[in-house]
Design an enzyme around this catalytic site. Sequence first.
Site, short mmCIF file in Angstrom:
data_model
loop_
_atom_site.label_atom_id
_atom_site.label_comp_id
_atom_site.label_asym_id
_atom_site.label_seq_id
_atom_site.Cartn_x
_atom_site.Cartn_y
_atom_site.Cartn_z
N GLU A 124 0.35 6.42 10.40
CA GLU A 124 0.08 5.36 11.26
C GLU A 124 -0.71 5.68 12.39
OE1 GLU A 124 4.09 4.31 11.73
OE2 GLU A 124 4.50 3.64 9.87
N GLU A 267 6.45 4.10 2.72
CA GLU A 267 7.82 4.32 3.38
C GLU A 267 8.56 2.86 3.13
OE1 GLU A 267 8.14 6.05 7.08
OE2 GLU A 267 6.24 7.06 6.71
#
Length: 494
Positions: A124, A267
């Site tokens: 990220e 995720e």
Amino acid sequence: MLEARRKWSWAFAAALLSLVVVWRAESAIGVNWGSVSFHRLKPSAVVDLMKDNKISKVKLFDADPDSLRALMGSGIQVMVGIPNEMLAALSSSTDASDLWVRQNVSRYMVKNGADIRYIAVGNEPFLTSYSGQFQSYVMPTLLNLQQSLAKVNLAGYVKLVVPCNADAYESSLPSQGAFRPELTQIMTQVVSFLYSNGSPFVVNIYPFLSLYGSSDFPQDYAFFEGTSHPVTDGSNVYSNAFDGNFDTLVAALSKLGYGQMPIIIGEVGWPTDGAINANLTAARVFNQGLINHVLSNRGTPLRPGAPPVDIYIFSLLDERAKSTLPGNFERHWGIFSFDGQAKYPLNLGLGSTGLKNARNIEYLPSRWCVAKPSGDLSDVANHMKLACSVADCTTLTYGGSCNGIGARGNISYAFNSYYQLQMQNERSCDFDGLGMVTFQDPSVGECRFLVGVTDTTSRPRSRYSTSSSSCYQLNRRWIIVWMLISWGAWGFVM
């Protein structure tokens, strides 16, 4: 020349069509395997656990040598990770990227070796909270790593990906999804690179954090069983946050000209403890609903009949040494507890109707440290503070599974957590004479008093190490929760 272009166009279209067929044929349910744990199972035991449950894909947050060695010959497809803080070095030097590939990829990809399919470049890295800290490193790192993979003849097999948080895009409705304005240029470059090299777009989606972060978020909208708060977007109606989030990304990719980009969910999951709505029942309902939804091949309104390429459930095991800054739930995302025991019934859709527990786990003796029944506990606060500052006491907090066991039960739980962490050292149960060892399991209902495992590698990696991608993962979750609370938003960015 025109005829040549037509032939090339048809060949290119055929190649893309075959690529889509391959993507769909290999779609699977995978898991994230983190290792920030006080009692870390042997990597070989974790690999056996995945094999017993027919889990064919695993995502790592680094390139841990012990984990990769254990995965060799397993047939499990692997995504290895590069922590954000390593991007600067890899972006500035092809020698550094060559070395990283040799040490963490090609050395394991030998006969009967590890089947590494993806390299996650950062975790990220475009997160709002990083204020562009890693942004300039991403493209140079991708280019260097692609060259390094080519040098060892792996560029066509191992795909580079960039896991993104859903805060990279935004909208009020899914069809209006767009990447954040300041990311438009870099995301265009990244997506173009990924697409041209046959890589998917990887995104992390957490409906739980939306529910946790906003009191206005409709609870039933976080799940897959229908909602009294559907979102209408033109002719499309969204009954769950996952589909709304996914289609917001689809729309954002379409605005860049890549509307058919394959998407992987890097995720997604639901915690079982440490907060209101974090419990066994909710986790089972969410994860089973998610799996059924994806494997049904229904897809989403903007991609009917085309679900994500793969989804990686977060996570395989609890990691009870993680920071609790985002929330006490952070240590309880596993579908298995730290010792590889299934927490709840779950059909992964992989040929087995339920989860199988880890085998041959070596536990410490069945004994526990508890508060003496006759002890004066009026001055126990400092002992509890010490125990819980070292060990995990998150289940005792409001919303936790051990929150209702009473004051003496709370003390016993804290004592035992510390005692097990110290490998049942006799002195670790003293607490100035307030503790005692018992051979009767003090567990109450869903409140489980743990017994440690004997694995000698069961000490956690530093929670504050700059080399751990988990620190960044935890920090970004805290910031996401904080942002949701501040904004009072629950739309499609989570």
